[in-house]
Scaffold this motif. Structure first.
Motif, PDB file in Angstrom:
ATOM      1  N   GLU A  20       0.837  -1.323  -0.065  1.00 11.18           N
ATOM      2  CA  GLU A  20       0.229  -0.171  -0.015  1.00 11.18           C
ATOM      3  C   GLU A  20       1.257   1.513   0.292  1.00 11.18           C
ATOM      4  O   GLU A  20       0.684   2.151   0.481  1.00 11.18           O
ATOM      5  N   THR A  23      -0.455   3.309  -2.741  1.00 12.80           N
ATOM      6  CA  THR A  23      -1.752   3.467  -2.668  1.00 12.80           C
ATOM      7  C   THR A  23      -2.441   5.622  -2.194  1.00 12.80           C
ATOM      8  O   THR A  23      -1.881   5.886  -1.572  1.00 12.80           O
ATOM      9  N   LYS A  24      -3.419   6.087  -3.464  1.00  7.95           N
ATOM     10  CA  LYS A  24      -3.917   6.710  -3.039  1.00  7.95           C
ATOM     11  C   LYS A  24      -5.062   6.712  -2.619  1.00  7.95           C
ATOM     12  O   LYS A  24      -6.108   6.765  -2.458  1.00  7.95           O
ATOM     13  N   TRP A  25      -4.738   7.286  -0.845  1.00 10.30           N
ATOM     14  CA  TRP A  25      -5.493   7.647  -0.161  1.00 10.30           C
ATOM     15  C   TRP A  25      -6.171   9.021   0.289  1.00 10.30           C
ATOM     16  O   TRP A  25      -5.886   9.769  -0.106  1.00 10.30           O
ATOM     17  N   PRO A  30      -3.800   5.976   5.756  1.00  8.90           N
ATOM     18  CA  PRO A  30      -4.758   5.279   5.581  1.00  8.90           C
ATOM     19  C   PRO A  30      -5.778   5.677   6.646  1.00  8.90           C
ATOM     20  O   PRO A  30      -5.192   6.083   8.106  1.00  8.90           O
ATOM     21  N   GLU A  67     -11.855  -0.220   1.140  1.00 12.20           N
ATOM     22  CA  GLU A  67     -11.418   0.162  -0.231  1.00 12.20           C
ATOM     23  C   GLU A  67     -12.333   1.194  -0.764  1.00 12.20           C
ATOM     24  O   GLU A  67     -11.816   2.228  -1.325  1.00 12.20           O
ATOM     25  N   ASN A  70     -12.279   4.312   0.559  1.00 16.80           N
ATOM     26  CA  ASN A  70     -11.298   4.913   1.484  1.00 16.80           C
ATOM     27  C   ASN A  70      -9.940   5.444   0.326  1.00 16.80           C
ATOM     28  O   ASN A  70      -8.946   6.228   0.179  1.00 16.80           O
ATOM     29  N   LYS A  71      -9.910   4.333  -0.970  1.00 18.19           N
ATOM     30  CA  LYS A  71      -9.959   4.842  -1.388  1.00 18.19           C
ATOM     31  C   LYS A  71      -9.460   5.070  -3.570  1.00 18.19           C
ATOM     32  O   LYS A  71     -10.876   4.943  -3.231  1.00 18.19           O
ATOM     33  N   THR A  72      -9.458   6.398  -3.700  1.00 19.10           N
ATOM     34  CA  THR A  72      -9.462   6.975  -4.678  1.00 19.10           C
ATOM     35  C   THR A  72      -8.926   6.637  -5.916  1.00 19.10           C
ATOM     36  O   THR A  72      -9.935   7.285  -6.907  1.00 19.10           O
ATOM     37  N   ASP A  76      -6.529   0.821  -7.192  1.00 18.32           N
ATOM     38  CA  ASP A  76      -4.992   0.469  -5.980  1.00 18.32           C
ATOM     39  C   ASP A  76      -6.276  -0.669  -5.366  1.00 18.32           C
ATOM     40  O   ASP A  76      -6.043  -1.350  -4.396  1.00 18.32           O
ATOM     41  N   TYR A  77      -7.539  -0.636  -5.907  1.00 12.29           N
ATOM     42  CA  TYR A  77      -8.108  -1.543  -4.537  1.00 12.29           C
ATOM     43  C   TYR A  77      -7.875  -3.347  -5.656  1.00 12.29           C
ATOM     44  O   TYR A  77      -7.327  -4.040  -6.290  1.00 12.29           O
TER      45      TYR A  77
END
Length: 238
Positions: A20, A23-25, A30, A67, A70-72, A76-77
């Motif tokens: 992660e 990852t773009k949060w 996170p 996911e 919070n993930k944009t 990233d899913y």
């Protein structure tokens, strides 16, 4: 005994760790689920055995929910197959991830309605993903916990009954906090592929069960309601 020092969430995967790091949060980092995990453990009605189908389904749903909220970036899913994924609410036409985003994402996707706008206690057409998130995290400062009550079938087509709950300890859309328990019950179907990635989700529930519990408090004046909606504390949701 020494520990690794690596942060983990016992109910959710794809939240921390090397996988992660890029990852773009949605909120820059996170989400912290400590509060909602405590609420879950104190208020759940089922404690599923470790390794059971029910526990695996419950953790899958919590990971999927984390996911989605919070993930944009779709890439990233990791709990879903972004290219084949569809979502449907109460028998409506399935929508893709991009179509879901156009509906407002987050809570707005779950609170779709055909009611005329003048009768909408909560109008997803007027909310953004961020304004909706603030509204619900303000109303539920300890989070909105999720448990799986029963699993009717396992992979590849998972059918389960769920319960969501939280305590309304903050205002919601111009209504004062009541401190009362607010619950939502429903059924869901998760279809997974051979890699256990979710490709299809269907939810069935009455949004009025949730919104009715949030509209019981006294009506606030406009200035109080507006101030409450700007609460900066954005916590986990499930």
């Amino acid at each position: 005994m020494a520990t690794s020092g690596v942060r983990e969430d016992k109910y959710r995967t794809f939240l921390y760790g090397e996988g992660e790091k890029n990852t773009k949060w949605r909120f820059g980092s996170p989400p912290n689920y400590d509060d909602v995990n405590k609420l879950f453990e104190e208020g759940r009605t089922k404690v599923w055995p470790s390794g059971s189908l029910e526990e695996k389904v419950q953790n899958l749903v919590k990971t999927w929910e984390m996911e989605m909220f919070n993930k944009t970036c779709f890439d990233d899913y990791k709990s879903v197959d972004p290219k084949n994924y569809t979502f449907s609410l109460n028998g409506r036409k399935p929508v893709t991830l991009e179509e879901k985003r156009n509906l407002g994402g987050g809570y707005n996707t779950f609170l779709q309605t055909t009611l005329p706008e003048k009768f909408r206690a909560y109008n997803p057409a007027e909310e953004t993903v961020d304004s909706a998130h603030v509204a619900f995290t303000t109303a539920f400062p300890r989070g909105f916990a999720l448990e799986v009550l029963q699993v009717y079938s396992g992979p590849p087509v998972i059918v389960y009954k769920f319960r969501h709950w939280g305590y309304m300890e903050g205002p919601f859309k111009g209504h004062a906090a009541t401190g009362e328990l607010v619950e939502l019950h429903g059924l869901s179907i998760f279809e997974v592929d051979e890699h256990m990635k979710v490709v299809k989700v269907e939810f069935f529930f009455d949004r009025g069960e949730l919104l009715g519990g949030l509209m019981k408090g006294a009506t606030l004046d406009g200035s109080t309601a507006e101030a409450a909606s700007t609460c900066p504390f954005l916590r986990g949701t499930g």
